[in-house]
Design a protein around this motif. Structure first.
Motif, PDB file in Angstrom:
ATOM      1  N   GLU A  49      11.209   2.793  16.918  1.00 49.43           N
ATOM      2  CA  GLU A  49      10.128   3.479  16.209  1.00 49.43           C
ATOM      3  C   GLU A  49       8.828   2.724  16.400  1.00 49.43           C
ATOM      4  OE1 GLU A  49      11.377   4.109  12.209  1.00 49.43           O
ATOM      5  OE2 GLU A  49      12.829   5.610  12.796  1.00 49.43           O
ATOM      6  N   LEU A  50       7.729   3.466  16.452  1.00 50.88           N
ATOM      7  CA  LEU A  50       6.446   2.889  16.804  1.00 50.88           C
ATOM      8  C   LEU A  50       5.582   2.611  15.587  1.00 50.88           C
ATOM      9  CD1 LEU A  50       5.560   5.212  19.793  1.00 50.88           C
ATOM     10  CD2 LEU A  50       6.771   3.047  19.839  1.00 50.88           C
ATOM     11  N   GLY A  51       4.735   1.610  15.710  1.00 47.59           N
ATOM     12  CA  GLY A  51       3.662   1.389  14.757  1.00 47.59           C
ATOM     13  C   GLY A  51       3.942   0.404  13.649  1.00 47.59           C
ATOM     14  N   PHE A  52       2.933  -0.455  13.407  1.00 48.18           N
ATOM     15  CA  PHE A  52       2.940  -1.370  12.280  1.00 48.18           C
ATOM     16  C   PHE A  52       1.755  -1.033  11.397  1.00 48.18           C
ATOM     17  CE2 PHE A  52       5.089  -4.681  15.086  1.00 48.18           C
ATOM     18  CZ  PHE A  52       6.314  -4.562  14.459  1.00 48.18           C
ATOM     19  N   PRO A  53       1.971  -0.468  10.219  1.00 54.77           N
ATOM     20  CA  PRO A  53       0.850  -0.224   9.299  1.00 54.77           C
ATOM     21  C   PRO A  53       0.243  -1.550   8.842  1.00 54.77           C
ATOM     22  CG  PRO A  53       2.779   1.064   8.678  1.00 54.77           C
ATOM     23  CD  PRO A  53       3.225   0.077   9.701  1.00 54.77           C
ATOM     24  N   VAL A  54      -1.076  -1.653   8.887  1.00 54.15           N
ATOM     25  CA  VAL A  54      -1.781  -2.863   8.484  1.00 54.15           C
ATOM     26  C   VAL A  54      -1.867  -2.888   6.960  1.00 54.15           C
ATOM     27  CG1 VAL A  54      -3.985  -4.101   8.581  1.00 54.15           C
ATOM     28  CG2 VAL A  54      -3.115  -2.926  10.629  1.00 54.15           C
ATOM     29  N   ARG A  55      -1.386  -3.972   6.362  1.00 54.12           N
ATOM     30  CA  ARG A  55      -1.470  -4.135   4.915  1.00 54.12           C
ATOM     31  C   ARG A  55      -2.789  -4.789   4.536  1.00 54.12           C
ATOM     32  NH1 ARG A  55      -1.731  -6.605   0.667  1.00 54.12           N
ATOM     33  NH2 ARG A  55      -0.537  -6.332  -1.190  1.00 54.12           N
ATOM     34  N   THR A  56      -3.143  -5.860   5.242  1.00 52.77           N
ATOM     35  CA  THR A  56      -4.386  -6.570   4.951  1.00 52.77           C
ATOM     36  C   THR A  56      -4.813  -7.396   6.159  1.00 52.77           C
ATOM     37  OG1 THR A  56      -5.529  -7.911   3.294  1.00 52.77           O
ATOM     38  CG2 THR A  56      -3.355  -8.653   3.946  1.00 52.77           C
TER      39      THR A  56
ATOM     40  N   VAL B  32      -1.709  -8.830   8.506  1.00 55.22           N
ATOM     41  CA  VAL B  32      -0.476  -8.714   7.729  1.00 55.22           C
ATOM     42  C   VAL B  32      -0.070  -7.257   7.803  1.00 55.22           C
ATOM     43  CG1 VAL B  32       0.615  -8.971   5.467  1.00 55.22           C
ATOM     44  CG2 VAL B  32      -1.185 -10.571   6.180  1.00 55.22           C
ATOM     45  N   TRP B  33       1.126  -6.996   8.288  1.00 57.67           N
ATOM     46  CA  TRP B  33       1.577  -5.617   8.426  1.00 57.67           C
ATOM     47  C   TRP B  33       2.779  -5.350   7.544  1.00 57.67           C
ATOM     48  CZ3 TRP B  33       2.063  -8.621  13.072  1.00 57.67           C
ATOM     49  CH2 TRP B  33       3.358  -9.012  13.372  1.00 57.67           C
ATOM     50  N   ILE B  34       3.031  -4.073   7.309  1.00 59.95           N
ATOM     51  CA  ILE B  34       4.175  -3.627   6.521  1.00 59.95           C
ATOM     52  C   ILE B  34       5.260  -3.217   7.497  1.00 59.95           C
ATOM     53  CG2 ILE B  34       5.021  -1.908   4.878  1.00 59.95           C
ATOM     54  CD1 ILE B  34       2.062  -1.655   3.952  1.00 59.95           C
ATOM     55  N   THR B  35       6.459  -3.721   7.268  1.00 59.51           N
ATOM     56  CA  THR B  35       7.580  -3.391   8.129  1.00 59.51           C
ATOM     57  C   THR B  35       8.607  -2.612   7.337  1.00 59.51           C
ATOM     58  OG1 THR B  35       7.265  -5.396   9.390  1.00 59.51           O
ATOM     59  CG2 THR B  35       9.394  -4.338   9.608  1.00 59.51           C
ATOM     60  N   ASN B  36       9.054  -1.506   7.896  1.00 58.86           N
ATOM     61  CA  ASN B  36      10.144  -0.754   7.298  1.00 58.86           C
ATOM     62  C   ASN B  36      11.426  -1.354   7.846  1.00 58.86           C
ATOM     63  OD1 ASN B  36      12.141   1.048   6.605  1.00 58.86           O
ATOM     64  ND2 ASN B  36      10.959   2.866   7.129  1.00 58.86           N
ATOM     65  N   LEU B  37      12.125  -2.139   7.020  1.00 61.13           N
ATOM     66  CA  LEU B  37      13.321  -2.825   7.493  1.00 61.13           C
ATOM     67  C   LEU B  37      14.444  -1.858   7.848  1.00 61.13           C
ATOM     68  CD1 LEU B  37      13.366  -5.825   5.000  1.00 61.13           C
ATOM     69  CD2 LEU B  37      12.441  -5.748   7.314  1.00 61.13           C
ATOM     70  N   GLN B  38      14.328  -0.613   7.430  1.00 58.55           N
ATOM     71  CA  GLN B  38      15.348   0.388   7.745  1.00 58.55           C
ATOM     72  C   GLN B  38      15.036   1.133   9.049  1.00 58.55           C
ATOM     73  OE1 GLN B  38      17.892   0.294   5.633  1.00 58.55           O
ATOM     74  NE2 GLN B  38      16.730  -1.202   4.479  1.00 58.55           N
ATOM     75  N   ALA B  39      13.898   0.843   9.676  1.00 55.57           N
ATOM     76  CA  ALA B  39      13.458   1.603  10.841  1.00 55.57           C
ATOM     77  C   ALA B  39      14.325   1.309  12.063  1.00 55.57           C
ATOM     78  CB  ALA B  39      12.006   1.272  11.170  1.00 55.57           C
ATOM     79  N   ALA B  40      14.449   2.302  12.904  1.00 56.59           N
ATOM     80  CA  ALA B  40      15.155   2.131  14.175  1.00 56.59           C
ATOM     81  C   ALA B  40      14.328   1.226  15.082  1.00 56.59           C
ATOM     82  CB  ALA B  40      15.369   3.493  14.830  1.00 56.59           C
ATOM     83  N   PRO B  41      14.987   0.477  15.997  1.00 59.04           N
ATOM     84  CA  PRO B  41      14.264  -0.476  16.830  1.00 59.04           C
ATOM     85  C   PRO B  41      13.228   0.155  17.760  1.00 59.04           C
ATOM     86  CG  PRO B  41      16.648  -0.659  17.139  1.00 59.04           C
ATOM     87  CD  PRO B  41      16.411   0.454  16.180  1.00 59.04           C
TER      88      PRO B  41
ATOM     89  N   LEU C  72       0.857  -1.172   0.000  1.00 61.88           N
ATOM     90  CA  LEU C  72       0.000   0.000   0.000  1.00 61.88           C
ATOM     91  C   LEU C  72       0.895   1.223   0.000  1.00 61.88           C
ATOM     92  CD1 LEU C  72      -2.597  -0.974   2.739  1.00 61.88           C
ATOM     93  CD2 LEU C  72      -2.956  -0.887   0.289  1.00 61.88           C
ATOM     94  N   PRO C  73       0.449   2.326  -0.560  1.00 67.09           N
ATOM     95  CA  PRO C  73       1.268   3.539  -0.491  1.00 67.09           C
ATOM     96  C   PRO C  73       1.252   4.055   0.943  1.00 67.09           C
ATOM     97  CG  PRO C  73      -0.825   4.001  -1.544  1.00 67.09           C
ATOM     98  CD  PRO C  73      -0.776   2.521  -1.312  1.00 67.09           C
ATOM     99  N   MET C  74       2.260   3.698   1.706  1.00 65.52           N
ATOM    100  CA  MET C  74       2.338   4.066   3.117  1.00 65.52           C
ATOM    101  C   MET C  74       3.594   4.895   3.347  1.00 65.52           C
ATOM    102  SD  MET C  74      -0.241   2.598   4.671  1.00 65.52           S
ATOM    103  CE  MET C  74       0.258   2.625   6.375  1.00 65.52           C
ATOM    104  N   PRO C  75       3.547   5.836   4.282  1.00 66.36           N
ATOM    105  CA  PRO C  75       4.752   6.578   4.614  1.00 66.36           C
ATOM    106  C   PRO C  75       5.725   5.668   5.352  1.00 66.36           C
ATOM    107  CG  PRO C  75       2.985   7.116   6.136  1.00 66.36           C
ATOM    108  CD  PRO C  75       2.396   6.227   5.085  1.00 66.36           C
TER     109      PRO C  75
ATOM    110  N   LYS D 160      -8.731  -1.938   9.608  1.00 65.68           N
ATOM    111  CA  LYS D 160      -8.715  -1.915   8.142  1.00 65.68           C
ATOM    112  C   LYS D 160      -7.303  -1.682   7.617  1.00 65.68           C
ATOM    113  CE  LYS D 160     -13.336   0.125   8.015  1.00 65.68           C
ATOM    114  NZ  LYS D 160     -14.143   1.251   7.562  1.00 65.68           N
ATOM    115  N   PRO D 161      -7.051  -2.095   6.367  1.00 66.27           N
ATOM    116  CA  PRO D 161      -5.759  -1.761   5.766  1.00 66.27           C
ATOM    117  C   PRO D 161      -5.524  -0.257   5.828  1.00 66.27           C
ATOM    118  CG  PRO D 161      -6.898  -3.370   4.430  1.00 66.27           C
ATOM    119  CD  PRO D 161      -7.883  -2.914   5.482  1.00 66.27           C
ATOM    120  N   GLY D 162      -4.307   0.126   6.162  1.00 71.64           N
ATOM    121  CA  GLY D 162      -3.967   1.538   6.328  1.00 71.64           C
ATOM    122  C   GLY D 162      -3.993   1.980   7.779  1.00 71.64           C
ATOM    123  N   ASP D 163      -4.723   1.242   8.646  1.00 67.31           N
ATOM    124  CA  ASP D 163      -4.668   1.529  10.084  1.00 67.31           C
ATOM    125  C   ASP D 163      -3.278   1.175  10.584  1.00 67.31           C
ATOM    126  OD1 ASP D 163      -7.345   2.243  10.051  1.00 67.31           O
ATOM    127  OD2 ASP D 163      -8.054   0.394  10.997  1.00 67.31           O
TER     128      ASP D 163
END
Length: 141
Positions: free
Chosen positions: A79-86, A68-77, A37-40, A106-109
């Motif tokens: 950092e908060l939040g897992f964007p929901v993909r589906t 299913v969440w999107i993980t930013n593999l570059q994120a610092a340990p 998803l287009p997520m920041p 919902k996706p995007g939460d």
């Protein structure tokens, strides 16, 4: 997919093994990279919007929450939040959503915490190992 409560989608690479299960049986299947998803990036996740808490409960350890969440593999340990993909159909969260449409995930939460844990690794452990989990959800404005 793998027999885990929650599946994290890779940001880079074609395939990653399913998330370790912490005692829950694992089918040892691979998770393919899905369209994102287009997520920041996690570092820019907004801190404003609608927030609420939900409590999810599994009836047995091998039952999956189905997030299913999107993980930013570059994120610092820290950092908060897992964007929901589906949300996986027929799993705990899907059933919760059907019974509670006003509190549906919902996706995007963004999952901000699990059982009060907000750092990524402790959140994952709660989602993988606990039969009951309280999630704090953020829906960005």
């Amino acid at each position: 997919m793998g027999n885990v409560c929650c599946e994290q989608q890779p940001v880079e690479g074609d395939m990653l093994p399913s998330l370790p299960t912490g005692g829950v049986p694992d089918e040892s299947k691979m998770i393919s990279k899905a369209e994102e998803l287009p997520m920041p990036p996690r570092a820019t996740i907004p801190n404003t919007g609608k927030r609420w808490k939900i409590v999810l409960q599994r009836s047995q350890p091998q039952e999956m929450f189905g997030i299913v969440w999107i993980t930013n593999l570059q994120a610092a340990p820290d950092e908060l939040g897992f964007p929901v993909r589906t949300i996986r159909e027929g799993r705990v969260v899907d059933k919760f959503n059907q019974a509670n449409p006003d509190k549906a995930v919902k996706p995007g939460d963004i999952i901000m915490s699990a059982n009060g844990k907000s750092a990524p690794e402790p959140m994952k452990q709660e989602l993988v190992t606990q039969m009951e989990v309280e999630l704090e959800i953020l829906r960005p404005a």
